[in-house]
Design a protein around this motif. Structure first.
Motif, PDB file in Angstrom:
ATOM      1  N   TRP A  82       7.993  -0.605   3.873  1.00 47.82           N
ATOM      2  CA  TRP A  82       7.248  -1.582   3.074  1.00 47.82           C
ATOM      3  C   TRP A  82       8.114  -2.800   2.765  1.00 47.82           C
ATOM      4  N   PHE A  83       9.443  -2.597   2.658  1.00 49.01           N
ATOM      5  CA  PHE A  83      10.340  -3.715   2.367  1.00 49.01           C
ATOM      6  C   PHE A  83      10.735  -4.460   3.635  1.00 49.01           C
ATOM      7  N   THR A  84      11.136  -3.741   4.660  1.00 51.70           N
ATOM      8  CA  THR A  84      11.600  -4.404   5.886  1.00 51.70           C
ATOM      9  C   THR A  84      10.487  -5.200   6.561  1.00 51.70           C
ATOM     10  N   ASN A  85       9.231  -4.734   6.413  1.00 53.92           N
ATOM     11  CA  ASN A  85       8.111  -5.438   7.042  1.00 53.92           C
ATOM     12  C   ASN A  85       7.821  -6.789   6.401  1.00 53.92           C
ATOM     13  N   LEU A  86       8.356  -7.029   5.211  1.00 53.86           N
ATOM     14  CA  LEU A  86       8.137  -8.315   4.550  1.00 53.86           C
ATOM     15  C   LEU A  86       8.930  -9.428   5.215  1.00 53.86           C
ATOM     16  N   GLY A  87      10.020  -9.072   5.904  1.00 50.81           N
ATOM     17  CA  GLY A  87      10.810 -10.068   6.626  1.00 50.81           C
ATOM     18  C   GLY A  87      11.515 -11.070   5.741  1.00 50.81           C
ATOM     19  N   LEU A  88      12.002 -10.641   4.580  1.00 49.14           N
ATOM     20  CA  LEU A  88      12.677 -11.556   3.661  1.00 49.14           C
ATOM     21  C   LEU A  88      14.075 -11.896   4.164  1.00 49.14           C
ATOM     22  N   ASP A  89      14.542 -13.102   3.840  1.00 52.12           N
ATOM     23  CA  ASP A  89      15.915 -13.480   4.168  1.00 52.12           C
ATOM     24  C   ASP A  89      16.910 -12.682   3.327  1.00 52.12           C
ATOM     25  N   TRP A  90      16.512 -12.369   2.101  1.00 49.75           N
ATOM     26  CA  TRP A  90      17.401 -11.650   1.184  1.00 49.75           C
ATOM     27  C   TRP A  90      17.395 -10.162   1.506  1.00 49.75           C
ATOM     28  N   SER A 123       0.816  -1.218   0.000  1.00 48.96           N
ATOM     29  CA  SER A 123       0.000   0.000   0.000  1.00 48.96           C
ATOM     30  C   SER A 123       0.847   1.265   0.000  1.00 48.96           C
ATOM     31  N   ASP A 124       2.127   1.154   0.374  1.00 50.81           N
ATOM     32  CA  ASP A 124       2.994   2.334   0.425  1.00 50.81           C
ATOM     33  C   ASP A 124       3.519   2.745  -0.941  1.00 50.81           C
ATOM     34  N   LEU A 125       3.330   1.900  -1.960  1.00 50.55           N
ATOM     35  CA  LEU A 125       3.791   2.219  -3.307  1.00 50.55           C
ATOM     36  C   LEU A 125       2.628   2.677  -4.165  1.00 50.55           C
ATOM     37  N   ALA A 126       2.943   3.494  -5.164  1.00 51.49           N
ATOM     38  CA  ALA A 126       1.913   4.024  -6.051  1.00 51.49           C
ATOM     39  C   ALA A 126       1.160   2.895  -6.740  1.00 51.49           C
ATOM     40  N   GLY A 127      -0.157   2.960  -6.712  1.00 45.61           N
ATOM     41  CA  GLY A 127      -0.985   1.950  -7.345  1.00 45.61           C
ATOM     42  C   GLY A 127      -1.245   0.731  -6.503  1.00 45.61           C
ATOM     43  N   ASN A 128      -0.740   0.688  -5.274  1.00 47.06           N
ATOM     44  CA  ASN A 128      -0.925  -0.463  -4.373  1.00 47.06           C
ATOM     45  C   ASN A 128      -0.657  -1.793  -5.081  1.00 47.06           C
TER      46      ASN A 128
END
Length: 750
Positions: free
Chosen positions: A348-356, A314-319
């Protein structure tokens, strides 16, 4: 600074001193001391002095004229015959499929940035070049624990062309090839890559592939004998492998070109194609099944409609709904564009919790490299001219921002080098390969930067109305996007009104830079060419052995990128085909094919069919209502012809009317053109000199056949008139006002 020759020699000495096992035959400290001594010109340790002497002998080796001399070499230098060294070649494949699978520029930009980082940073970081990356080093230790210690930067032959070629100790060939493939998959998830390697005798680096039994070698005597035999099939088979000599002297040169390091790289290229096609290789995991992420009918797919989405952002344009592959592209693109920074990644990226994580060496955009280029002291005047309007512009974030500089129209430029394969076939040593790669990358990169700085200026965004970018009104931007620079390949997006001039300058500067570097100049006997259709007496003769062709597509900013990329690629292929034909006539310079597409539905098939079926007529004489592709000199002439029409204030309605008469036949078009020109109140002299006399002179008398040109070789009449109208609104006179608002509502008249 060490020469390319010395760097490669140091790398070969390193591999020879390491030996053919996974553990070095000498203490690692001795190897490091040898490397340091060779790089600084000091005395090498006593333990490895004989090895260094053997490598020096390899460099000075004379080419044996007979099989007997070749056999003597194996006895005289047993170390060169018995010792082996690894050679690995690899890189990304199906690049456009990965880069353009998503339709939006931020994802395309991120995909390009990720591949560029792997090509230019990660893979050379395996060897400690250009700088040590903590994250890459840690990954390499975890995935291939013993590989890093065996690699040094002197082993690199080249890596800046999108592919990598490097030596390595013989025991690590499979490890290095696997590491290259795995790095692409680890960083991108979905990008295809391929790497292959083999071990070779040191003697083969100078003399090409040799059989285990040296007496079985197909050498110069057998080559000459095969060329003189009456068996036509055998004779043609040998010539197809080694080349087609014109005389005995050329016969020796062709054979030596083939029996060199070039034969090793050709062998690797064959293996590369075999592995890319899915063939199994012993001792290595199969590449037959590339990365695949299945979808499910009840799960949301990402924006590319290919994979299951992991989140809706939701934080990026166009959701947008993004899969992990698209997440990586999007964050890489934002970092490259300096919208976010690696030290402070967005929520928006850190909340995804990706290993990469996009950590390690900074992902640097090509625009940042462009700024660094302008900051160099030798480019100070170019920088002053470029930054005349505003000194600190940002990077463009969308096609709409680039199109804002030209009333909603952008141009896609895809450029590629000509005759690269033929030139490489003449390269005999790894040192020459290394120099050639660096020269081409330097010429390509600097020609792009100079063309952009010479023809563009920072642009002030205005009249943006979309919710996702209207807050950008009032920002100054660099009005272009560099999608990729790889070796001799260039992909750009620029404002439509500067596209042809930029493509022309890129082609010219590419040749000029190579001529300044030295070693790429044609023989004097090849410098004459009078086949230009535009004022051939004014053309500068071709001087460089290498050149660059370009495809240019001018289209509205909302044209789907995947569609535009496909058409631009077709235009590039057309330009390169034209370049090959012109080379037979003595022209070795660049060519440009372009198309102006004012409507997405202009072309429903491919460009070649569109031109053959819609723009080629038979009206007693064969008529072509187009003249593309053009040489670089002709593109300059086309631009000057448009300026001449503008200076003459040729009525725009009459431009279109003359175009409509072209389809009625040669004589009808000539008559109407002369009628309209006679009625002009001013500018007749300019029109005559820059259009009629420059393009349309008759072949058999002092007159002209304007608006036609006659191609005597193909017996066809062609005209630049349609293309003049296509680019008319995209060409400005010097010191004129910017292109008017009417451009967005241009007449679409087929």
């Amino acid at each position: 600074m060490k020469s390319c020759w010395s760097a490669i020699a140091t790398g070969i000495a390193w591999c020879l001193a390491w030996g053919d096992r996974r553990e070095p035959q000498f203490e690692i400290g001795v190897l490091q001391e040898m490397r340091r001594a060779l790089n600084s010109g000091e005395e090498v340790p006593e333990d490895v002095r004989e090895i260094v002497d053997r490598v020096q002998e390899l460099e000075k080796l004379e080419f044996p004229e007979t099989l007997e001399e070749l056999t003597e070499l194996t006895k005289k230098y047993p170390v060169l015959w018995e010792s082996k060294i690894g050679l690995v070649y690899g890189g990304a494949t199906k690049i456009k499929q990965y880069v353009f699978e998503a339709a939006k520029l931020p994802d395309i930009r991120g995909a390009s940035a990720l591949l560029d980082r792997i090509n230019l940073v990660d893979l050379p970081a395996f060897f400690g070049e250009p700088q040590k990356s903590v994250s890459v080093s840690q990954w390499l230790k975890e995935s291939f624990p013993t590989l890093e210690a065996a690699l040094v930067k002197e082993l690199l032959v080249y890596y800046k062309g999108g592919n990598i070629l490097a030596f390595c100790p013989a025991a690590f060939v499979d490890d290095l090839a696997d590491a290259i493939e795995k790095r692409y998959s680890y960083e991108t998830l979905t990008a295809n890559s391929c790497a292959v390697g083999e071990t070779y005798r040191l003697l083969e680096i100078r003399l090409g592939l040799l059989p285990d039994n040296i007496q079985d070698t197909f050498w110069l005597e057998k080559y000459r004998q095969a060329n003189s035999e009456s068996d036509r099939v055998k004779k043609e088979l040998v010539k197809a492998c080694f080349g087609y000599p014109q005389n005995d002297s050329e016969e020796v040169d062709i054979f030596q070109n083939r029996k060199s390091f070039n034969e090793l790289t050709t062998r690797l290229a064959i293996l590369f194609n075999q592995r890319r096609s899915g063939n199994n290789f012993p001792n290595r995991p199969s590449r037959r099944y590339p990365p695949m992420f299945e979808t499910h009918p009840y799960l949301r797919r990402d924006e590319s409609d290919r994979r299951s989405a992991i989140a809706r952002i939701s934080d990026l344009a166009g959701n947008p709904s993004l899969s992990e592959s698209l997440v990586r592209k999007r964050i890489a693109g934002q970092i490259a564009k300096r919208e976010v920074f690696q030290e402070n990644l967005p929520a928006w990226f850190t909340n995804l919790g990706l290993d990469w994580q996009p950590t390690g060496i900074r992902i640097k955009s090509w625009v940042a490299e462009f700024e660094d280029y302008l900051n160099q002291p030798e480019n100070s005047q170019l920088a002053r001219d470029y930054y005349t309007i505003y000194p600190h512009p940002e990077e463009a974030r969308s096609l709409r921002e680039i199109g804002n500089a030209c009333q909603g129209f952008v141009a896609y430029i895809y450029a590629d080098g000509n005759n690269m394969g033929g030139y490489i076939q003449q390269i005999k040593t790894p040192q020459e390969y290394k120099k050639f790669s660096e020269d081409i990358f330097q010429a390509t990169e600097k020609s792009v930067y100079k063309a952009l700085a010479q023809h563009l200026k920072p642009h002030l965004l205005n009249n943006l109305t979309d919710p996702d970018n209207k807050q950008r009104n009032g920002c100054w931007i660099h009005p272009f996007e560099i999608l990729a620079i790889g070796g001799d390949d260039v992909m750009l997006i620029v404002p439509a009104d500067r596209a042809l001039a930029i493509a022309k300058t890129i082609g010219e500067e590419f040749e000029n830079i190579l001529l300044r570097i030295g070693g790429y100049k044609l023989d004097k006997s090849s410098l004459i060419y009078a086949g230009h259709r535009y004022s051939p007496q004014k053309a500068t003769p071709s001087q460089c052995k290498l050149s660059m062709s370009s495809g240019v597509l001018i289209a509205a900013e909302d044209t789907p990128i995947y569609y535009a990329e496909n058409l631009t690629n077709q235009l590039l292929k057309s330009a390169k085909i034209s370049g090959k034909k012109l080379k037979d006539a003595g022209y070795c310079g660049g060519t440009i094919d372009f198309l102006v597409m004012k409507s997405v539905t202009t072309i429903s098939s491919n460009i070649e069919s569109f031109r053959d079926e819609g723009l080629t007529l038979d009206r007693g004489a064969k008529l072509k209502l187009y003249a593309a592709p053009y040489t670089l000199h002709e593109i300059g002439g086309l631009i000057e012809s448009v300026k001449a029409l503008k200076k003459a204030e040729f009525p725009k309605s009459q431009l279109y009317q003359i175009r409509s008469f072209l389809e009625r036949g040669k004589q009808t078009a000539i008559l109407n053109y002369r009628y309209f020109r006679t009625r002009l109140k001013q500018g007749k002299a300019e029109l005559k000199s820059e259009f009629e006399d420059a393009w349309c002179n008759a072949k058999t008398n002092p007159g002209n056949v304007a608006p036609w040109m006659y191609d005597a070789e193909n017996k066809v009449y062609e005209t630049i008139w349609r293309e003049i109208i296509d680019i008319y609104d995209f060409i400005e006179l010097e010191d004129s006002e910017p292109i008017s608002e009417d451009l967005a509502n241009m007449e679409i008249d087929s």
